[in-house]
Design an enzyme around this catalytic site. Structure first.
Site, PDB file in Angstrom:
ATOM      1  N   GLY A  61       0.832  -1.215   0.000  1.00 24.51           N
ATOM      2  CA  GLY A  61       0.000   0.000   0.000  1.00 24.51           C
ATOM      3  C   GLY A  61       0.858   1.254   0.000  1.00 24.51           C
ATOM      4  O   GLY A  61       1.903   1.284   0.636  1.00 24.51           O
ATOM      5  N   ARG A  71       1.125  -4.958  -6.110  1.00 28.27           N
ATOM      6  CA  ARG A  71       1.251  -6.247  -5.436  1.00 28.27           C
ATOM      7  C   ARG A  71       1.628  -7.241  -6.534  1.00 28.27           C
ATOM      8  O   ARG A  71       1.151  -7.137  -7.656  1.00 28.27           O
ATOM      9  CB  ARG A  71      -0.060  -6.584  -4.726  1.00 28.27           C
ATOM     10  CG  ARG A  71      -0.336  -5.555  -3.618  1.00 28.27           C
ATOM     11  CD  ARG A  71      -1.249  -6.050  -2.530  1.00 28.27           C
ATOM     12  NE  ARG A  71      -0.991  -5.324  -1.284  1.00 28.27           N
ATOM     13  CZ  ARG A  71      -1.571  -4.176  -0.924  1.00 28.27           C
ATOM     14  NH1 ARG A  71      -2.446  -3.606  -1.713  1.00 28.27           N
ATOM     15  NH2 ARG A  71      -1.278  -3.607   0.228  1.00 28.27           N
ATOM     16  N   ASP A  97       4.952  -5.190   5.968  1.00 31.95           N
ATOM     17  CA  ASP A  97       5.588  -6.459   6.342  1.00 31.95           C
ATOM     18  C   ASP A  97       5.607  -7.485   5.209  1.00 31.95           C
ATOM     19  O   ASP A  97       6.549  -8.277   5.100  1.00 31.95           O
ATOM     20  CB  ASP A  97       4.981  -7.034   7.632  1.00 31.95           C
ATOM     21  CG  ASP A  97       3.471  -7.101   7.590  1.00 31.95           C
ATOM     22  OD1 ASP A  97       2.883  -6.754   6.542  1.00 31.95           O
ATOM     23  OD2 ASP A  97       2.882  -7.499   8.608  1.00 31.95           O
ATOM     24  N   THR A 119       3.830   2.611   5.686  1.00 34.77           N
ATOM     25  CA  THR A 119       2.406   2.261   5.709  1.00 34.77           C
ATOM     26  C   THR A 119       1.705   3.193   6.681  1.00 34.77           C
ATOM     27  O   THR A 119       2.276   3.522   7.725  1.00 34.77           O
ATOM     28  CB  THR A 119       2.174   0.788   6.126  1.00 34.77           C
ATOM     29  OG1 THR A 119       0.798   0.629   6.527  1.00 34.77           O
ATOM     30  CG2 THR A 119       3.032   0.355   7.304  1.00 34.77           C
ATOM     31  N   ASP A 150      -0.685   2.426   8.455  1.00 34.06           N
ATOM     32  CA  ASP A 150      -1.339   1.643   9.513  1.00 34.06           C
ATOM     33  C   ASP A 150      -0.601   1.611  10.849  1.00 34.06           C
ATOM     34  O   ASP A 150      -1.191   1.283  11.869  1.00 34.06           O
ATOM     35  CB  ASP A 150      -1.550   0.199   9.030  1.00 34.06           C
ATOM     36  CG  ASP A 150      -2.409   0.129   7.775  1.00 34.06           C
ATOM     37  OD1 ASP A 150      -3.273   1.012   7.617  1.00 34.06           O
ATOM     38  OD2 ASP A 150      -2.209  -0.788   6.961  1.00 34.06           O
ATOM     39  N   ASP A 184       1.416  -0.603  11.806  1.00 33.14           N
ATOM     40  CA  ASP A 184       1.228  -1.978  12.290  1.00 33.14           C
ATOM     41  C   ASP A 184       2.524  -2.798  12.281  1.00 33.14           C
ATOM     42  O   ASP A 184       2.481  -4.026  12.314  1.00 33.14           O
ATOM     43  CB  ASP A 184       0.159  -2.682  11.435  1.00 33.14           C
ATOM     44  CG  ASP A 184       0.522  -2.737   9.949  1.00 33.14           C
ATOM     45  OD1 ASP A 184       1.491  -2.061   9.535  1.00 33.14           O
ATOM     46  OD2 ASP A 184      -0.172  -3.436   9.200  1.00 33.14           O
ATOM     47  N   ARG A 209      -6.011  -1.583   8.990  1.00 31.81           N
ATOM     48  CA  ARG A 209      -6.018  -3.056   8.883  1.00 31.81           C
ATOM     49  C   ARG A 209      -6.196  -3.670  10.276  1.00 31.81           C
ATOM     50  O   ARG A 209      -7.111  -3.281  10.983  1.00 31.81           O
ATOM     51  CB  ARG A 209      -4.754  -3.546   8.177  1.00 31.81           C
ATOM     52  CG  ARG A 209      -4.717  -3.095   6.716  1.00 31.81           C
ATOM     53  CD  ARG A 209      -3.905  -4.012   5.848  1.00 31.81           C
ATOM     54  NE  ARG A 209      -2.494  -3.905   6.149  1.00 31.81           N
ATOM     55  CZ  ARG A 209      -1.531  -4.508   5.453  1.00 31.81           C
ATOM     56  NH1 ARG A 209      -1.851  -5.279   4.449  1.00 31.81           N
ATOM     57  NH2 ARG A 209      -0.285  -4.355   5.767  1.00 31.81           N
TER      58      ARG A 209
HETATM   59  P1  ADP Z   1       2.595  -4.774   2.431  1.00 27.97           P
HETATM   60  O1  ADP Z   1       4.048  -4.684   2.085  1.00 27.97           O
HETATM   61  O2  ADP Z   1       1.954  -3.427   2.487  1.00 27.97           O
HETATM   62  O3  ADP Z   1       2.372  -5.609   3.665  1.00 27.97           O
HETATM   63  P2  ADP Z   1       1.678  -6.988   0.746  1.00 27.97           P
HETATM   64  O4  ADP Z   1       1.526  -7.927   1.887  1.00 27.97           O
HETATM   65  O5  ADP Z   1       0.599  -6.948  -0.284  1.00 27.97           O
HETATM   66  O6  ADP Z   1       1.862  -5.479   1.201  1.00 27.97           O
HETATM   67  O7  ADP Z   1       3.065  -7.335   0.035  1.00 27.97           O
HETATM   68  C1  ADP Z   1       3.514  -6.590  -1.078  1.00 27.97           C
HETATM   69  C2  ADP Z   1       4.242  -7.495  -2.039  1.00 27.97           C
HETATM   70  O8  ADP Z   1       5.390  -8.064  -1.399  1.00 27.97           O
HETATM   71  C3  ADP Z   1       3.469  -8.683  -2.561  1.00 27.97           C
HETATM   72  O9  ADP Z   1       2.616  -8.394  -3.614  1.00 27.97           O
HETATM   73  C4  ADP Z   1       4.592  -9.614  -3.017  1.00 27.97           C
HETATM   74  O10 ADP Z   1       5.104  -9.213  -4.267  1.00 27.97           O
HETATM   75  C5  ADP Z   1       5.639  -9.364  -1.936  1.00 27.97           C
HETATM   76  N1  ADP Z   1       5.507 -10.397  -0.878  1.00 27.97           N
HETATM   77  C6  ADP Z   1       4.620 -10.441   0.123  1.00 27.97           C
HETATM   78  N2  ADP Z   1       4.767 -11.560   0.868  1.00 27.97           N
HETATM   79  C7  ADP Z   1       5.780 -12.256   0.302  1.00 27.97           C
HETATM   80  C8  ADP Z   1       6.407 -13.511   0.585  1.00 27.97           C
HETATM   81  N3  ADP Z   1       6.024 -14.285   1.605  1.00 27.97           N
HETATM   82  N4  ADP Z   1       7.409 -13.909  -0.233  1.00 27.97           N
HETATM   83  C9  ADP Z   1       7.809 -13.147  -1.274  1.00 27.97           C
HETATM   84  N5  ADP Z   1       7.245 -11.969  -1.598  1.00 27.97           N
HETATM   85  C10 ADP Z   1       6.250 -11.516  -0.820  1.00 27.97           C
END
Ligand code: ADP
Length: 320
Positions: free
Chosen positions: A11, A72, A103, A125, A127, A129, A171
């Site tokens: 995000g 994403r 995260d 972020t 959030d 969080d 979230r």
């Molecule tokens: P945020 O970083 O805000 O928590 P997401 O959880 O959507 O957002 O993660 C963003 C991107 O990071 C995902 O679309 C993916 O490309 C990558 N990502 C997330 N989790 C993993 C994972 N376990 N292994 C590899 N890449 C990941």
């Protein structure tokens, strides 16, 4: 290290641009080339990578969103996706990466580090969080956007003697609701970290009405449930007839970052480059007690951002 990369993922959050600027300029200041990777991990796989100069990050310190775009990317969660990403990085000669995101994005970064490609994270972020950091980039700006909105809603709440239930983002984390509720004198703050007792909430609201209060402001964190459901629960039990719901939504994610977020982004961006160049990897930059520090990402991903009980109690105390 002669070339490093920077990307934003997950995000978007106000302050990401200020962090990109800091990474680029701190890198160039230290004599390395800095490459911007567009659309998060997606750009790493497709090779959407461009060298950024000092002027490319001019006039962005004050802008919300991210000039590198964010996305994403499911493909990056696969081994093949990450192998392609590493190939692209090698093609450009990039030897280290700064990931600005949440995260999920850090998990992706850690996987690159485990493949021998050094990565440092910056928590971006709204959030708040992320564990082991007092604040994430964008939280302060989003908080101020919420405060501005609630102040406006309060005017109409008072004029019409209405109760407003305001849903804010976050979230699974109640920080935006907690801080905005305290800063705006909300009668009730509903967060996912706390069990809700609607009878007790309504008792407080009715007590306020009895002492002559003309309006109520209730702040609900999205992670605690829908503001419409909260309204239903409260409507069934109270004396004040007129209850309105406002879901603030994505206005909270945009806008010019506050001075706090710009300074935090600048400090974190510079620190990320410094650590990467001295050979550190797999860490997230954090702020703790106004000190810029670094934490092991794998360790912090096993933790939860702590709920601030003191602030929650204070908000209760001050809204009697
Ligand atoms: P945020 O970083 O805000 O928590 P997401 O959880 O959507 O957002 O993660 C963003 C991107 O990071 C995902 O679309 C993916 O490309 C990558 N990502 C997330 N989790 C993993 C994972 N376990 N292994 C590899 N890449 C990941």
């Amino acid at each position: 290290m002669k070339k490093i990369g920077v990307l934003t993922s997950g995000g978007d959050a106000p302050g990401m641009n200020a962090a990109i600027r800091a990474v680029v300029r701190a890198g160039i200041y230290r004599g390395v080339e800095v490459y911007g990777i567009y659309h998060g991990y997606k750009g790493l796989i497709t090779g959407n990578i461009k060298k950024l100069g000092v002027s490319d990050v001019g006039d962005i310190v004050q802008r919300g969103g991210t000039i590198l775009y964010t996305a994403r990317c499911e493909e990056f969660k696969t081994e093949e996706g990450r192998a392609t990403a590493i190939k692209q990085l090698k093609k450009f000669g990039i030897e280290g990466l700064v990931v600005i995101g949440g995260d999920g994005s850090f998990m992706g970064g850690v996987k690159l580090t485990q493949l021998g490609f050094p990565t440092i994270g910056i928590p971006g972020t709204i959030d708040n969080d992320i564990p082991e950091t007092d604040f994430t980039l964008g939280f302060d700006t989003a908080l101020n956007t919420i405060i501005d909105a609630i102040d406006k809603i309060r005017d109409t709440a008072t004029s019409h003697e209405r109760r407003f239930i305001i849903e804010v983002m976050g979230r699974g984390c109640g920080d935006l609701a907690l801080w905005s509720g305290l800063a705006d004198g909300a009668e009730t703050i509903i967060v996912p970290e706390k069990e809700q007792n609607y009878d007790a909430i309504v008792k407080r609201l009715n007590h306020g009405i009895e002492r002559g209060k003309k309006h109520n402001i209730i702040v609900v964190a999205e992670g605690a449930g829908s503001a419409f459901d909260v309204a239903k629960q409260i409507k069934q039990r109270t004396k004040m007839e007129d209850t309105r719901v406002t879901v603030l939504g994505h206005v909270q994610r945009g806008g010019s970052p506050t001075a706090f977020d710009r300074v935090l982004a600048s400090r974190m961006g510079s620190k990320a480059v410094e650590l990467l160049l001295e050979g550190t990897a797999g860490k997230m930059i954090a702020i703790q007690n106004n000190q810029i520090v670094a934490h092991d990402i794998l360790d912090l991903l096993t933790k939860k951002h702590p709920f601030n009980e003191d602030l929650y109690q204070l908000a209760k105390e001050l809204s009697i």
